[in-house]
Motif scaffolding. Structure first.
Motif, PDB file in Angstrom:
ATOM      1  N   TRP A   1       2.654   7.070   4.551  1.00 21.32           N
ATOM      2  CA  TRP A   1       3.099   5.787   5.100  1.00 21.32           C
ATOM      3  C   TRP A   1       4.537   5.780   5.585  1.00 21.32           C
ATOM      4  CZ3 TRP A   1      -1.143   3.187   5.846  1.00 21.32           C
ATOM      5  CH2 TRP A   1      -2.192   3.212   4.914  1.00 21.32           C
TER       6      TRP A   1
ATOM      7  N   ARG B   1       5.371 -11.900   1.577  1.00 19.84           N
ATOM      8  CA  ARG B   1       4.152 -11.166   1.932  1.00 19.84           C
ATOM      9  C   ARG B   1       3.442 -10.501   0.766  1.00 19.84           C
ATOM     10  NH1 ARG B   1       5.987  -7.120   6.246  1.00 19.84           N
ATOM     11  NH2 ARG B   1       8.006  -7.350   5.208  1.00 19.84           N
TER      12      ARG B   1
ATOM     13  N   GLY C   1      -7.984  -9.827   0.621  1.00 19.86           N
ATOM     14  CA  GLY C   1      -7.565  -8.530   1.137  1.00 19.86           C
ATOM     15  C   GLY C   1      -6.855  -7.672   0.107  1.00 19.86           C
TER      16      GLY C   1
ATOM     17  N   MET D   1     -10.187   1.426   2.997  1.00 16.60           N
ATOM     18  CA  MET D   1      -9.526   0.484   3.895  1.00 16.60           C
ATOM     19  C   MET D   1      -9.796   0.921   5.334  1.00 16.60           C
ATOM     20  SD  MET D   1      -5.769   0.186   2.028  1.00 16.60           S
ATOM     21  CE  MET D   1      -5.301  -1.260   2.981  1.00 16.60           C
TER      22      MET D   1
ATOM     23  N   PRO E   1      -2.332  -5.061   1.335  1.00 20.05           N
ATOM     24  CA  PRO E   1      -2.468  -4.163   2.496  1.00 20.05           C
ATOM     25  C   PRO E   1      -1.382  -4.361   3.545  1.00 20.05           C
ATOM     26  CG  PRO E   1      -4.060  -5.929   2.677  1.00 20.05           C
ATOM     27  CD  PRO E   1      -3.343  -6.127   1.354  1.00 20.05           C
ATOM     28  N   ILE E   2      -0.143  -4.125   3.127  1.00 19.16           N
ATOM     29  CA  ILE E   2       0.974  -4.113   4.080  1.00 19.16           C
ATOM     30  C   ILE E   2       1.779  -2.844   3.834  1.00 19.16           C
ATOM     31  CG2 ILE E   2       1.128  -6.635   4.194  1.00 19.16           C
ATOM     32  CD1 ILE E   2       3.603  -6.475   2.386  1.00 19.16           C
TER      33      ILE E   2
ATOM     34  N   THR F   1      -6.357  -5.608  -3.430  1.00 14.07           N
ATOM     35  CA  THR F   1      -7.117  -4.843  -4.408  1.00 14.07           C
ATOM     36  C   THR F   1      -6.462  -4.990  -5.774  1.00 14.07           C
ATOM     37  OG1 THR F   1      -7.759  -3.224  -2.732  1.00 14.07           O
ATOM     38  CG2 THR F   1      -8.005  -2.569  -5.034  1.00 14.07           C
TER      39      THR F   1
ATOM     40  N   MET G   1      -6.042  -3.898  -9.470  1.00 11.81           N
ATOM     41  CA  MET G   1      -6.273  -2.730 -10.322  1.00 11.81           C
ATOM     42  C   MET G   1      -5.832  -3.078 -11.748  1.00 11.81           C
ATOM     43  SD  MET G   1      -4.741   0.301  -7.864  1.00 11.81           S
ATOM     44  CE  MET G   1      -5.482   1.608  -8.857  1.00 11.81           C
TER      45      MET G   1
ATOM     46  N   SER H   1     -10.895  -1.198 -10.349  1.00  9.09           N
ATOM     47  CA  SER H   1     -10.374  -1.795  -9.115  1.00  9.09           C
ATOM     48  C   SER H   1     -11.399  -2.750  -8.539  1.00  9.09           C
ATOM     49  CB  SER H   1     -10.079  -0.709  -8.063  1.00  9.09           C
ATOM     50  OG  SER H   1      -9.160   0.240  -8.540  1.00  9.09           O
ATOM     51  N   VAL H   2     -10.904  -3.839  -7.960  1.00  8.13           N
ATOM     52  CA  VAL H   2     -11.797  -4.737  -7.232  1.00  8.13           C
ATOM     53  C   VAL H   2     -11.015  -5.364  -6.082  1.00  8.13           C
ATOM     54  CG1 VAL H   2     -11.347  -6.806  -8.633  1.00  8.13           C
ATOM     55  CG2 VAL H   2     -13.529  -6.566  -7.438  1.00  8.13           C
ATOM     56  N   THR H   3     -11.678  -5.400  -4.950  1.00  9.08           N
ATOM     57  CA  THR H   3     -11.059  -6.020  -3.779  1.00  9.08           C
ATOM     58  C   THR H   3     -11.588  -7.438  -3.636  1.00  9.08           C
ATOM     59  OG1 THR H   3     -10.903  -3.882  -2.728  1.00  9.08           O
ATOM     60  CG2 THR H   3     -10.705  -5.782  -1.303  1.00  9.08           C
TER      61      THR H   3
ATOM     62  N   VAL I   1       0.832  -1.199   0.000  1.00  6.07           N
ATOM     63  CA  VAL I   1       0.000   0.000   0.000  1.00  6.07           C
ATOM     64  C   VAL I   1       0.874   1.260   0.000  1.00  6.07           C
ATOM     65  CG1 VAL I   1      -0.315   0.210   2.502  1.00  6.07           C
ATOM     66  CG2 VAL I   1      -2.128   0.966   0.982  1.00  6.07           C
ATOM     67  N   ASP I   2       2.119   1.130   0.434  1.00  4.04           N
ATOM     68  CA  ASP I   2       3.044   2.262   0.325  1.00  4.04           C
ATOM     69  C   ASP I   2       3.879   2.214  -0.957  1.00  4.04           C
ATOM     70  OD1 ASP I   2       4.265   0.053   1.575  1.00  4.04           O
ATOM     71  OD2 ASP I   2       5.696   1.272   2.685  1.00  4.04           O
TER      72      ASP I   2
ATOM     73  N   THR J   1     -13.778  -1.862  -2.544  1.00  2.00           N
ATOM     74  CA  THR J   1     -13.735  -0.905  -3.637  1.00  2.00           C
ATOM     75  C   THR J   1     -15.157  -0.505  -4.000  1.00  2.00           C
ATOM     76  OG1 THR J   1     -11.730  -1.917  -4.445  1.00  2.00           O
ATOM     77  CG2 THR J   1     -12.930  -0.549  -5.986  1.00  2.00           C
TER      78      THR J   1
ATOM     79  N   TRP K   1       5.973   3.396  -8.289  1.00  2.00           N
ATOM     80  CA  TRP K   1       5.287   4.551  -8.873  1.00  2.00           C
ATOM     81  C   TRP K   1       6.165   5.772  -9.094  1.00  2.00           C
ATOM     82  CZ3 TRP K   1       0.942   2.690 -10.584  1.00  2.00           C
ATOM     83  CH2 TRP K   1       0.207   1.757  -9.854  1.00  2.00           C
TER      84      TRP K   1
ATOM     85  N   LEU L   1       0.069   9.162 -14.279  1.00  2.00           N
ATOM     86  CA  LEU L   1      -0.089   7.921 -15.059  1.00  2.00           C
ATOM     87  C   LEU L   1      -1.557   7.603 -15.356  1.00  2.00           C
ATOM     88  CD1 LEU L   1       1.484   5.346 -16.127  1.00  2.00           C
ATOM     89  CD2 LEU L   1       0.825   4.266 -13.978  1.00  2.00           C
ATOM     90  N   GLU L   2      -2.423   7.907 -14.385  1.00  2.00           N
ATOM     91  CA  GLU L   2      -3.837   7.538 -14.521  1.00  2.00           C
ATOM     92  C   GLU L   2      -4.499   8.198 -15.731  1.00  2.00           C
ATOM     93  OE1 GLU L   2      -2.560   9.400 -12.169  1.00  2.00           O
ATOM     94  OE2 GLU L   2      -3.692  11.283 -12.155  1.00  2.00           O
TER      95      GLU L   2
ATOM     96  N   VAL M   1      -2.652  -4.553  -5.173  1.00  2.00           N
ATOM     97  CA  VAL M   1      -2.228  -3.750  -4.024  1.00  2.00           C
ATOM     98  C   VAL M   1      -2.466  -4.569  -2.754  1.00  2.00           C
ATOM     99  CG1 VAL M   1      -2.499  -1.601  -2.741  1.00  2.00           C
ATOM    100  CG2 VAL M   1      -2.797  -1.608  -5.238  1.00  2.00           C
TER     101      VAL M   1
ATOM    102  N   GLU N   1       0.568  -2.898   9.494  1.00  2.00           N
ATOM    103  CA  GLU N   1      -0.549  -3.841   9.349  1.00  2.00           C
ATOM    104  C   GLU N   1      -0.582  -4.870  10.471  1.00  2.00           C
ATOM    105  OE1 GLU N   1       2.073  -3.660   7.420  1.00  2.00           O
ATOM    106  OE2 GLU N   1       2.999  -5.648   7.408  1.00  2.00           O
TER     107      GLU N   1
END
Lengths: 214, 214
Positions: free
Chosen positions: B185, A34, A205, B209, A175-176, A207, A209, A199-201, A13-14, B201, A185, A191-192, A173, B192
């Protein structure tokens, strides 16, 4: 024109795609396993390991799109192995054993070219010192009408994104908070704007993209 | 014991919670409104703006949990306003007009204390030079049995997380690559491990989150 695709590329996530301190025992450094725990149960990964089958849920469905229609891969040297600088050990043939899961030509970006290495199952590693554009030209030639996958690591994916050469990007993505390592990045502000993003989770846990061309 | 909560805290996929170059016209710097577009249509935000109502979907449901049971807020000085160093303009009373949406005591962390400012609607800004622990002690005293919200900005949230003082953290990950600004972060490796994390999402493209105590 064939497309350029990135699949199953995990980031924390970072924003780190690998940890600090890669070694023979720790391909992802202090991240350990992880970043990829969501991936291991999937059919895609389990079959890479020679198992008959694996999970077939949403993580697996998304992971499983990685190889259809791929005719060549490009990877950075740090994905290929832990050595840096001139090759001291030509016996190193990647992390994947005698029959790697690629089954296509694989172009390994390195400042230290060496002769190609032919493996079982259709994988041949070619070692080239080339810009992203030139590497892609060679990979496309090898792939024929098929797509080219950018296999990582983060530096390679980032360079291809910066050069606007990627048509499909799948990021998971996780979640750590990894804290240190190699960031995906950096240098990709805005970029977007070049992609349609979904996105879908999933219950793992993660996500997922997807960045696709609008 | 009352809980310490963070709500509706947006970060880009590369981990920035605000952009570069905050000014009177651009509270979030070059990020502009991009980190909060998911939030604007919600009932919570619309009512802050004096509108009768707003959206009531999942984004709104999650956003709407921000104020129930809150008895005080702690915010960093950069959330309160764009001035730095000694106060040159005591007339500045925040971005929120004469009736701010907090309706509780608000403790503004600053190295330059000044007299409290009482606003309409129950908000009083107290300016204190304090560690996170001391600020929380004062906020808890003001909040009675109610919870304390850490309102941001990123430096303040990060400091309270680093001191392990946060019990509930809601992050909205926005699918943009902001590239520069203030990272949330940094210095929080392994965060976590202290929380149970859920992610979902929504159709706005945001991944919500929640980090809660296990």
């Amino acid at each position: 024109m064939s497309r350029v695709r990135v699949h199953n590329f995990s980031v924390s996530v970072d924003g780190f795609a690998t940890g600090e301190g890669q070694s023979l025992d720790t391909p992802f450094g202090h991240a350990g396993a992880r970043l990829h725990e969501w991936f291991f149960p999937t059919r895609t990964f389990q079959r890479m390991q020679g198992q008959a089958d694996g999970s077939t849920g949403v993580d697996a469905a998304i992971a499983g799109t990685w190889d259809a229609g791929i005719g060549a891969e490009i990877m950075g040297r740090n994905k290929f192995g832990p050595q840096r600088g001139p090759w001291e050990d030509d016996e190193w043939k990647g992390w994947w054993g005698s029959n790697p899961p690629f089954h296509t030509p694989v172009f390994v970006l390195t400042h230290h070219p060496r002769p190609p290495v032919e493996m079982e199952g259709g994988t041949t590693f070619h070692f080239i010192d080339a810009t992203p554009q030139e590497a892609l030209r060679q990979a496309r030639e090898a792939a024929g009408d098929l797509d080219v996958r950018i296999g990582g690591g983060p530096t390679t994916v980032r360079e291809f994104l910066a050069a606007d050469l990627v048509d499909h990007l799948h990021i998971a993505v996780v979640p750590i908070v990894l804290g240190r390592g190699e960031r995906l990045w950096d240098g990709l502000e805005g970029l977007e704007q070049r992609f349609r993003i979904e996105s879908v989770t999933t219950p793992s846990g993660v996500t997922h993209m997807t960045f696709t061309r609008p």
